[in-house]
Design an enzyme around this catalytic site. Structure first.
Site, PDB file in Angstrom:
ATOM      1  N   TYR A 191     -78.974  39.591 -41.609  1.00 26.69           N
ATOM      2  CA  TYR A 191     -79.990  39.732 -40.683  1.00 26.69           C
ATOM      3  C   TYR A 191     -80.849  38.278 -41.111  1.00 26.69           C
ATOM      4  O   TYR A 191     -81.080  37.442 -40.335  1.00 26.69           O
ATOM      5  CB  TYR A 191     -80.853  40.963 -41.397  1.00 26.69           C
ATOM      6  CG  TYR A 191     -81.793  41.015 -40.303  1.00 26.69           C
ATOM      7  CD1 TYR A 191     -83.454  41.524 -40.813  1.00 26.69           C
ATOM      8  CD2 TYR A 191     -81.666  40.964 -38.291  1.00 26.69           C
ATOM      9  CE1 TYR A 191     -84.249  41.474 -39.943  1.00 26.69           C
ATOM     10  CE2 TYR A 191     -82.796  40.597 -37.500  1.00 26.69           C
ATOM     11  CZ  TYR A 191     -84.281  40.976 -38.753  1.00 26.69           C
ATOM     12  OH  TYR A 191     -85.412  41.063 -37.633  1.00 26.69           O
ATOM     13  N   LYS A 202     -81.947  35.594 -38.742  1.00 25.50           N
ATOM     14  CA  LYS A 202     -82.793  35.177 -38.510  1.00 25.50           C
ATOM     15  C   LYS A 202     -83.414  33.980 -39.112  1.00 25.50           C
ATOM     16  O   LYS A 202     -83.990  32.377 -38.371  1.00 25.50           O
ATOM     17  CB  LYS A 202     -83.621  36.414 -38.949  1.00 25.50           C
ATOM     18  CG  LYS A 202     -83.905  37.286 -38.310  1.00 25.50           C
ATOM     19  CD  LYS A 202     -83.779  37.179 -36.691  1.00 25.50           C
ATOM     20  CE  LYS A 202     -85.275  37.476 -36.330  1.00 25.50           C
ATOM     21  NZ  LYS A 202     -85.110  37.303 -34.750  1.00 25.50           N
TER      22      LYS A 202
HETATM   23  N1  LIG Z   1     -88.941  45.659 -35.965  1.00 22.37           N
HETATM   24  C1  LIG Z   1     -90.070  44.485 -36.623  1.00 22.37           C
HETATM   25  O1  LIG Z   1     -90.464  45.150 -37.664  1.00 22.37           O
HETATM   26  C2  LIG Z   1     -89.488  43.342 -36.784  1.00 22.37           C
HETATM   27  C3  LIG Z   1     -88.312  42.627 -35.407  1.00 22.37           C
HETATM   28  N2  LIG Z   1     -88.586  41.467 -35.869  1.00 22.37           N
HETATM   29  C4  LIG Z   1     -87.797  40.261 -34.530  1.00 22.37           C
HETATM   30  O2  LIG Z   1     -88.210  41.052 -33.373  1.00 22.37           O
HETATM   31  C5  LIG Z   1     -87.249  41.252 -32.334  1.00 22.37           C
HETATM   32  C6  LIG Z   1     -87.651  42.592 -31.782  1.00 22.37           C
HETATM   33  O3  LIG Z   1     -87.819  43.328 -32.305  1.00 22.37           O
HETATM   34  P1  LIG Z   1     -87.779  45.208 -31.828  1.00 22.37           P
HETATM   35  O4  LIG Z   1     -88.519  45.054 -31.294  1.00 22.37           O
HETATM   36  O5  LIG Z   1     -88.070  45.333 -32.846  1.00 22.37           O
HETATM   37  O6  LIG Z   1     -86.586  45.269 -31.889  1.00 22.37           O
HETATM   38  P2  LIG Z   1     -85.412  46.266 -30.836  1.00 22.37           P
HETATM   39  O7  LIG Z   1     -84.392  46.188 -31.146  1.00 22.37           O
HETATM   40  O8  LIG Z   1     -86.586  47.575 -30.454  1.00 22.37           O
HETATM   41  O9  LIG Z   1     -85.163  45.496 -29.502  1.00 22.37           O
HETATM   42  C7  LIG Z   1     -84.992  44.835 -29.219  1.00 22.37           C
HETATM   43  C8  LIG Z   1     -84.443  44.720 -28.256  1.00 22.37           C
HETATM   44  O10 LIG Z   1     -83.239  43.484 -27.212  1.00 22.37           O
HETATM   45  C9  LIG Z   1     -82.438  44.301 -27.134  1.00 22.37           C
HETATM   46  N3  LIG Z   1     -80.910  43.091 -27.199  1.00 22.37           N
HETATM   47  C10 LIG Z   1     -80.305  43.588 -28.192  1.00 22.37           C
HETATM   48  N4  LIG Z   1     -79.142  42.482 -28.543  1.00 22.37           N
HETATM   49  C11 LIG Z   1     -79.236  42.129 -26.860  1.00 22.37           C
HETATM   50  C12 LIG Z   1     -78.361  41.145 -26.323  1.00 22.37           C
HETATM   51  N5  LIG Z   1     -77.565  40.951 -27.043  1.00 22.37           N
HETATM   52  N6  LIG Z   1     -78.531  40.787 -25.458  1.00 22.37           N
HETATM   53  C13 LIG Z   1     -80.019  40.961 -24.786  1.00 22.37           C
HETATM   54  N7  LIG Z   1     -80.585  41.151 -25.062  1.00 22.37           N
HETATM   55  C14 LIG Z   1     -80.403  42.447 -26.343  1.00 22.37           C
HETATM   56  C15 LIG Z   1     -82.526  45.344 -27.328  1.00 22.37           C
HETATM   57  O11 LIG Z   1     -81.528  46.515 -25.767  1.00 22.37           O
HETATM   58  C16 LIG Z   1     -83.584  45.519 -27.067  1.00 22.37           C
HETATM   59  O12 LIG Z   1     -84.251  46.201 -26.312  1.00 22.37           O
HETATM   60  C17 LIG Z   1     -86.224  40.292 -32.961  1.00 22.37           C
HETATM   61  O13 LIG Z   1     -85.553  39.445 -32.591  1.00 22.37           O
HETATM   62  C18 LIG Z   1     -86.521  40.992 -34.594  1.00 22.37           C
HETATM   63  O14 LIG Z   1     -85.284  40.599 -35.172  1.00 22.37           O
HETATM   64  C19 LIG Z   1     -89.259  40.291 -37.015  1.00 22.37           C
HETATM   65  C20 LIG Z   1     -89.778  41.395 -37.651  1.00 22.37           C
HETATM   66  C21 LIG Z   1     -89.909  42.530 -37.421  1.00 22.37           C
END
Ligand SMILES: NC(=O)C1=CN([C@@H]2O[C@H](COP(=O)(O)OP(=O)(O)OC[C@H]3O[C@@H](n4cnc5c(N)ncnc54)[C@H](O)[C@@H]3O)[C@@H](O)[C@H]2O)C=CC1
Ligand SMILES: CC(C)[C@@H](O)CC[C@@H](C)[C@H]1CC[C@H]2[C@@H]3[C@H](O)CC4=CC(=O)CC[C@]4(C)[C@H]3CC[C@]12C
Length: 338
Positions: free
Chosen positions: A159, A163
């Protein structure tokens, strides 16, 4: 008159828009971005709450798609001004394979970048992660650091590696132009001189439809003239060209023609004279001649629906699609010219 900051003209694309962060971004954009005309929510899994958002003044377009599929990303991106790329696999638990994490987080981000370049979307906001920095595999603490605090970012877990790679791709893409023209064009025609332009795909489509309907509707269509048209905007010849050349790095200098019209006429005439004098030796065919200058400086636009009334013509390609396809064509031409 509302200032431009308030006029809803912008198209935003949010990838991962149904995720934890994505949903907050989507809802906040609708509440706090007055310039929003259309909000495209791109996600592998669309949520039902999206439907309630469609009742508002902003067009909310739900797009089920996969960032690992470049063509799906490009299609969703077409015509967007800003993309906020949050889609990703947040997995430090081993649910997904390292390969899948890389494919979504890295290749998916590369596809978003490439789509920006192809479609002329100039602004990309990428959701990275603190994991890009650390904690590193040596367990070094990062105590109340900032973006400039030195820290040895060393990762082995899929992961954070994904990133870090994706963030690097985004940073390297900053300022990237689809085309390495990077040049300047100097305005020769007033912006007020409208010129009618139609995407070649729609011209081809009208030909197909006429040929198909002519036999059945000979009495109506035989001997008729049909103007070809689509949703291409009415602009001066040069401003319209910039719809495709700006995303490729070219700039049109001057809000008004930099040379007076009489001087352009003189230069065009000199070109015509030169062409005549050189003809026995070489074919001199400059862009600027009396005919092209006159054409460029004469408003000529159409507004009709005769083709739709007579044989049901409707443009096959929207303006956004036409623009994206033309940008891709310009880039391909540049690539083959190298
Ligand atoms: N949740 C956290 O604590 C943190 C998250 N992030 C980053 O923030 C971003 C969003 O994270 P979250 O909202 O927490 O995760 P999440 O899992 O809730 O949302 C990710 C979204 O991307 C969609 N997705 C996944 N694979 C996909 C694909 N191949 N094509 C299209 N859509 C796809 C999923 O359906 C989901 O709706 C990510 O890039 C993550 O790396 C960064 C720091 C912390
Ligand atoms: C040098 C500058 C004045 C520059 O702006 C000149 C542009 C000039 C080359 C074009 C302006 C108008 C164009 C023509 C127009 O779109 C109508 C046409 C219809 C056709 O069937 C064929 C192409 C063209 C003649 C087109 C050619 C290029 C322009 C003259």
């Amino acid at each position: 008159m509302a200032d431009s900051a308030q006029v809803p003209t912008l198209v935003y694309l949010v990838t991962g828009g149904c995720g934890f962060l994505g949903e907050h971004i989507v809802r906040m954009l609708l509440e706090r971005e007055p310039r929003l005309r259309e909000l495209r929510v791109f996600d592998l899994h669309l949520s039902s709450w999206l439907e309630e958002l469609k009742a508002g003044p902003v067009q909310v377009t739900a797009i089920q798609g996969d960032v690992t599929q470049a063509h799906e990303v490009a299609a969703a991106m077409s015509g967007s001004h800003v993309v906020i790329h949050t889609a990703g696999l947040v997995d430090v638990f081993g649910k997904a394979s390292p390969k899948t994490i890389h494919k979504v987080n890295v290749q998916g981000t590369q596809n978003v970048i490439d789509a920006c370049v192809q479609t002329g979307t100039q602004y990309l906001v990428y959701t990275s992660s603190m994991e890009v920095v650390g904690p590193n595999i040596k367990g070094h603490p990062f105590y109340r650091g900032n973006e400039d605090t030195p820290y040895e970012a060393v990762h082995s877990h899929p992961y954070p590696c994904s990133k870090a790679l994706a963030e690097q791709l985004v940073l390297e893409a900053n300022g990237r132009k689809g085309l390495r023209f990077g040049g300047r064009l100097f305005r020769a025609v007033p912006a007020s001189v409208e010129h009618g332009r139609v995407y070649v795909g729609n011209v081809a489509w009208m030909h197909i439809l006429v040929a198909r309907e002519l036999e059945q509707r000979a009495a109506l269509m035989g001997g008729q003239v049909y103007f070809c048209y689509d949703k291409s905007p009415y602009k001066s010849y040069e401003d319209f060209n910039m719809e495709f050349l700006s995303p490729c790095g070219l700039r049109l200098i001057g809000a008004h023609p930099l040379l007076p019209y009489w001087l352009l006429v003189l230069l065009a005439t000199l070109n015509a004279l030169l062409q005549w004098l050189l003809r026995p030796l070489v074919l001199y065919t400059p862009l600027l001649n009396p005919y092209t200058l006159a054409m460029a400086n004469t408003t000529f636009t159409v507004s009709t629906n005769k083709a739709q009334r007579h044989f049901g013509y409707k443009p096959l390609f929207s303006w956004e699609e036409s623009r994206t396809r033309t940008i891709q064509w310009v880039q391909a031409m540049e690539g083959s010219a190298r």
